[in-house]
Motif scaffolding. Structure first.
Motif, short mmCIF file in Angstrom:
data_model
loop_
_atom_site.label_atom_id
_atom_site.label_comp_id
_atom_site.label_asym_id
_atom_site.label_seq_id
_atom_site.Cartn_x
_atom_site.Cartn_y
_atom_site.Cartn_z
N LYS A 17 0.91 -1.27 -0.01
CA LYS A 17 0.14 0.09 0.01
C LYS A 17 0.85 1.10 -0.10
O LYS A 17 0.38 2.52 -0.11
CB LYS A 17 -1.03 -0.06 1.23
CG LYS A 17 -0.16 -0.03 2.41
CD LYS A 17 -1.36 -0.04 3.54
CE LYS A 17 -0.78 -0.43 5.07
NZ LYS A 17 -1.95 -0.39 5.98
N LEU A 18 2.09 1.14 0.14
CA LEU A 18 3.02 2.30 0.08
C LEU A 18 3.73 2.09 -1.27
O LEU A 18 5.04 2.95 -1.28
CB LEU A 18 3.76 2.38 1.19
CG LEU A 18 3.21 2.56 2.63
CD1 LEU A 18 4.14 2.79 3.83
CD2 LEU A 18 2.26 3.76 2.70
N GLU A 62 6.33 -2.50 2.56
CA GLU A 62 4.82 -2.07 1.83
C GLU A 62 5.26 -1.21 0.58
O GLU A 62 4.40 -0.68 -0.04
CB GLU A 62 4.08 -1.33 2.87
CG GLU A 62 3.75 -2.34 3.90
CD GLU A 62 2.71 -1.67 5.02
OE1 GLU A 62 2.74 -0.49 4.97
OE2 GLU A 62 2.32 -2.46 5.83
N SER A 64 2.29 2.76 9.59
CA SER A 64 2.08 2.49 8.04
C SER A 64 0.44 2.83 7.64
O SER A 64 0.44 3.52 6.76
CB SER A 64 2.13 1.08 7.99
OG SER A 64 1.72 0.59 6.66
N SER A 111 -0.41 5.92 5.04
CA SER A 111 -1.41 5.46 3.52
C SER A 111 -2.40 5.84 3.41
O SER A 111 -3.05 6.65 4.24
CB SER A 111 -1.29 3.78 3.70
OG SER A 111 -2.45 3.51 4.68
#
Length: 255
Positions: free
Chosen positions: A9-10, A35, A231, A235
């Motif tokens: 997701k990153l 990620e 995180s 995100s």
């Protein structure tokens, strides 16, 4: 063993994590990289920093520096600018704390703690602004100590209260750029920094047992449990979360 990440997701993001050589900072840098982000980490101790970069693996650049020294921050951001040209995520994590009861607080203790935790955090964010993309995410590492009374820990607690206030104020300063600023407030997390607050193994054991007794979940937190929250805030999962203080404390500050 670090958990593998399925959904990146990153992916394509550029992140900076100060104090990324150990504890919460290292766990977060590892998770950001897993990620999909490219991560720049800082730390004061070169050997630890190099070891952390090896542990993270790919997609990482380590830049030695002390956030209380503005020239070190300039060098960090010059490196980021040269290598990537921008920042999407900034985790202002670096900080320090030492016990000192009222009556024994020295000017040196006060200056050391405020210069790192308050001055360092402020200029970590301010000096990043020209590189931060509009719509980016800034995450500040605060602490449950900002909300609770803590014996012999008043100076550190005050610095963390200042950091909480920064998040509230900076969302207004940065609202035209849609940059989100949020604070994470960890409780007792099992890091080298927690052990560093005591002098002997027996003191460390007693101190941690006392911490565990204050946590409704009955244990210390793991650094990766904070990293997972960082995180989330980094995100698009938290795209409408702005100015909050998100406790990661097993309920300790809520009772």
């Amino acid at each position: 063993m670090f958990m593998s990440i399925n959904a990146q997701k990153l992916a394509g993001k550029v992140a900076v994590v100060t104090g990324g050589n150990s504890g919460i900072g290292l766990a977060t840098a590892k998770r950001f990289a897993a990620e999909g982000a490219y991560v720049f980490i800082t730390g004061r101790r070169q050997n630890e920093l190099e070891a952390a970069a090896k542990e993270i693996g790919n997609n990482v650049t380590a830049v030695q520096g002390d956030i209380s020294k503005l020239a070190d921050l300039d060098r960090l951001y010059a490196t980021v600018k040269k290598e990537k040209g921008h920042i999407d995520i900034l985790f202002a994590n670096a900080g320090l704390g030492e016990f000192a009861p009222l009556g024994s607080i020295t000017e040196e203790h006060f200056d050391k703690t405020f210069n790192t935790n308050v001055k360092g955090t402020l200029f970590t964010v301010q000096k990043a602004l020209s590189l931060l993309r509009d719509g980016g995410s800034v995450i500040l590492n605060a602490s449950t100590t900002a909300s609770t009374g803590n014996e012999a820990f008043s100076v550190y607690s005050a610095t963390k209260a200042a950091i909480r206030s920064f998040a509230r104020c900076w969302i207004l300063d940065l609202k035209q750029r849609k940059i989100r600023v949020n604070a994470i407030s960890p409780g007792p997390i099992n890091t080298p920094g927690l052990s560093g607050l005591t002098q002997t193994e027996e003191q460390d054991r007693q101190f941690k047992n006392a911490m565990i007794a204050s946590v409704p979940l009955g244990r210390l937190g793991d650094p990766d449990e904070v990293a997972k929250v960082a995180s989330f805030l980094a995100s698009d999962d938290s795209s409408f979360v702005n100015g909050v203080e998100l406790f990661v404390d097993g309920g300790a500050a809520q009772i």
